[in-house]
Every structure is written in structure tokens, then in C-alpha cells.
Design a protein around this motif. Structure first.
Motif, short mmCIF file in Angstrom:
data_model
loop_
_atom_site.label_atom_id
_atom_site.label_comp_id
_atom_site.label_asym_id
_atom_site.label_seq_id
_atom_site.Cartn_x
_atom_site.Cartn_y
_atom_site.Cartn_z
N GLN A 88 -34.44 -28.27 26.52
CA GLN A 88 -33.38 -29.25 26.32
C GLN A 88 -32.04 -28.53 26.08
O GLN A 88 -31.99 -27.42 25.56
CB GLN A 88 -33.68 -30.13 25.10
CG GLN A 88 -35.01 -30.85 25.18
CD GLN A 88 -35.01 -31.92 26.25
OE1 GLN A 88 -34.21 -32.84 26.22
NE2 GLN A 88 -35.92 -31.81 27.21
N ARG A 89 -30.96 -29.17 26.48
CA ARG A 89 -29.62 -28.65 26.22
C ARG A 89 -29.19 -29.15 24.83
O ARG A 89 -29.11 -30.35 24.60
CB ARG A 89 -28.63 -29.14 27.27
CG ARG A 89 -28.93 -28.68 28.69
CD ARG A 89 -28.03 -29.41 29.67
NE ARG A 89 -28.22 -30.86 29.55
CZ ARG A 89 -27.33 -31.77 29.95
NH1 ARG A 89 -26.19 -31.39 30.48
NH2 ARG A 89 -27.58 -33.06 29.80
N VAL A 90 -28.93 -28.19 23.93
CA VAL A 90 -28.69 -28.53 22.52
C VAL A 90 -27.40 -27.87 22.03
O VAL A 90 -27.15 -26.70 22.32
CB VAL A 90 -29.87 -28.08 21.63
CG1 VAL A 90 -29.64 -28.52 20.18
CG2 VAL A 90 -31.19 -28.62 22.16
N THR A 91 -26.62 -28.63 21.30
CA THR A 91 -25.46 -28.10 20.58
C THR A 91 -25.62 -28.42 19.10
O THR A 91 -25.96 -29.55 18.74
CB THR A 91 -24.15 -28.72 21.09
OG1 THR A 91 -23.97 -28.37 22.47
CG2 THR A 91 -22.95 -28.23 20.29
N LEU A 92 -25.41 -27.43 18.27
CA LEU A 92 -25.44 -27.65 16.82
C LEU A 92 -24.02 -27.61 16.29
O LEU A 92 -23.27 -26.68 16.57
CB LEU A 92 -26.30 -26.60 16.12
CG LEU A 92 -26.53 -26.87 14.62
CD1 LEU A 92 -27.93 -26.45 14.20
CD2 LEU A 92 -25.50 -26.14 13.75
N ILE A 93 -23.64 -28.64 15.55
CA ILE A 93 -22.33 -28.71 14.91
C ILE A 93 -22.49 -28.32 13.44
O ILE A 93 -23.23 -28.97 12.70
CB ILE A 93 -21.72 -30.12 15.01
CG1 ILE A 93 -21.46 -30.49 16.48
CG2 ILE A 93 -20.43 -30.21 14.20
CD1 ILE A 93 -20.97 -31.92 16.66
N ASP A 94 -21.81 -27.26 13.05
CA ASP A 94 -21.79 -26.85 11.65
C ASP A 94 -20.63 -27.60 10.98
O ASP A 94 -19.47 -27.22 11.11
CB ASP A 94 -21.60 -25.35 11.53
CG ASP A 94 -21.79 -24.84 10.12
OD1 ASP A 94 -21.72 -25.67 9.18
OD2 ASP A 94 -22.00 -23.63 9.93
N ALA A 95 -20.96 -28.68 10.27
CA ALA A 95 -19.95 -29.50 9.60
C ALA A 95 -19.85 -29.18 8.11
O ALA A 95 -19.23 -29.92 7.36
CB ALA A 95 -20.27 -30.99 9.80
N ASP A 96 -20.47 -28.08 7.70
CA ASP A 96 -20.41 -27.64 6.31
C ASP A 96 -19.32 -26.59 6.18
O ASP A 96 -19.36 -25.57 6.89
CB ASP A 96 -21.76 -27.05 5.91
CG ASP A 96 -21.86 -26.72 4.43
OD1 ASP A 96 -20.80 -26.55 3.79
OD2 ASP A 96 -22.98 -26.63 3.92
N PRO A 97 -18.33 -26.80 5.32
CA PRO A 97 -17.26 -25.80 5.16
C PRO A 97 -17.77 -24.40 4.82
O PRO A 97 -17.09 -23.41 5.08
CB PRO A 97 -16.41 -26.37 4.02
CG PRO A 97 -16.63 -27.85 4.08
CD PRO A 97 -18.08 -28.01 4.50
#
Length: 212
Positions: free
Chosen positions: A30-39
Motif C-alpha cells: 500500500q502507498r502510505v504517508t505518515l504525518i508527524d503532528a507532534d511538535p
């Protein structure tokens, strides 16, 4: 599908679960993007450590710790099968933006009455988000859990009566998960037949079934 791992209580394993969910889906093609939304940027740190170790890049990690997340995440989702958001701690604007971005919210909790009590504020935020996103789904995830203990059983029973419900898949308290944070690895990198790897595969499969 955009899946956000959120809990206002720190130390419940959001980053570890986010990385492993993303990694499991990526391993399946699968094509996956992880967003790091933790400062704090823990997922970004993990990704940089993985690159230093010369390990295969399975998925992209993007730092996006700002309250415009709900506008930017759908754009990223157009080029991915799954977007996983590693959520912020107690940052109200960021948390609300992540909730508005998500299709499914996973709330990691550990087998402790304190985690159960702390989840109450998280549920209020989910209900607020549902005013604008009535289709928003949510589930508890029991993490760092030894199902043989009384406290784990009591926590699972308490969450069974709550809305949202708790997932059937649970993640154990295993040294293998702790090691991944400093090595840039996933548990499946070391041993894809391990109990830890099987637990992540079961979690990823259950989450995909819910999101269909």
C-alpha cells in the motif's frame, strides 16, 4: 483513508502504533504517508534514524504540527492509500485539526484505570468533531497490555461498555517495541514471525475492515 492516533494523555504509545500501522500497510504494497503532528517530532526522528541505519524506506514521514492539518491531510491522501497521523499531546488546536482530518480515530490506552479516566476528555473532543464530521469513526486500542493480568481484563471490560468500542486486537508489553524507537526499525524488520509482528498485522487488518 486517514487514520489518526490520538490521546491527550502522553506515554500511551501513539507514535509506536502509528509507525507500525504505516509499516504494516506499506509491507503489503500500500502507498502510505505518515504525518508527524507532534511538535516533539518523534516519528521524524525515527525516520532519520532508519535512514542512518541504511534501512529500506517503507513510507514517507512528513512533519505537519500545525492546526491547518485538516486542510492539508486530504491533499496528501489523494496520492496515498492510507495516511496515518501521529497525533499531538495536549495542544487543543492541533488535536481538533487532526480530528477534523481523520476518517478513523484510534485512541491508544494502557491497562490502567487512569487511562480510562483520562480518555473522557478525548471523547468530548470526538463528539465536538462529529458536529462537523458526523461520519467520524473511533475505537479504543489496548496497548502495552498483558491480557493475563486482572487490570488488563478490567480495563477491557470497562471499555467494552463505552462508545466508542475497543478493538479486538491488542498490543502486548514487549521489549521489541521499545527497541524500535531508538533503532529506526519495525518489529517485522527483526522477525516477521514474532508475536509482536503478528499483533501488528492483526491490528492493521482490523482497522482496514472498519474503514471499508
Amino acid at each position: 483513508m486517514i487514520v489518526a492516533l490520538l490521546n491527550q494523555k502522553g506515554g500511551v504509545g501513539k507514535t509506536t502504533l502509528a509507525l507500525h500501522l504505516a509499516g504494516e500497510w506499506a509491507r503489503q504494497g500500500q502507498r502510505v504517508t505518515l504525518i508527524d503532528a507532534d511538535p516533539q517530532g518523534s516519528a521524524l526522528d525515527w525516520s532519520e534514524q532508519r535512514a542512518r541505519e541504511g534501512l529500506q524506506r517503507l513510507f514517507g514521514v512528513i512533519g505537519l504540527a500545525r492546526d491547518t492539518l485538516h486542510r492539508e491531510a486530504p491533499e496528501l491522501a489523494r496520492d496515498a492509500d492510507h495516511v496515518v497521523i501521529d497525533g499531538p499531546p495536549r495542544v487543543a488546536g492541533l488535536m481538533r485539526s487532526a480530528l477534523l482530518a481523520a476518517d478513523l480515530v484510534l485512541i491508544p490506552v494502557q491497562p490502567s484505570p487512569f487511562d480510562g479516566w483520562a480518555s473522557g476528555e478525548m471523547l468530548k473532543l470526538i463528539n465536538e468533531a462529529r458536529i462537523f464530521r458526523p461520519q467520524l469513526a473511533a475505537r479504543f486500542v489496548l496497548n502495552r497490555c498483558d491480557t493475563r493480568t486482572i487490570i488488563a481484563r478490567e480495563t477491557a471490560e470497562a471499555l467494552a461498555d463505552r462508545d466508542p468500542p475497543v478493538l479486538a486486537a491488542t498490543i502486548g508489553q514487549r521489549v521489541a517495541f521499545a527497541d524500535t524507537a531508538r533503532t529506526g526499525r519495525l518489529v517485522s524488520d527483526s522477525d516477521e514471525t514474532s508475536l509482536a509482528a503478528h499483533e501488528i498485522a492483526a491490528l492493521a487488518a482490523e482497522v482496514r475492515r472498519i474503514a471499508r
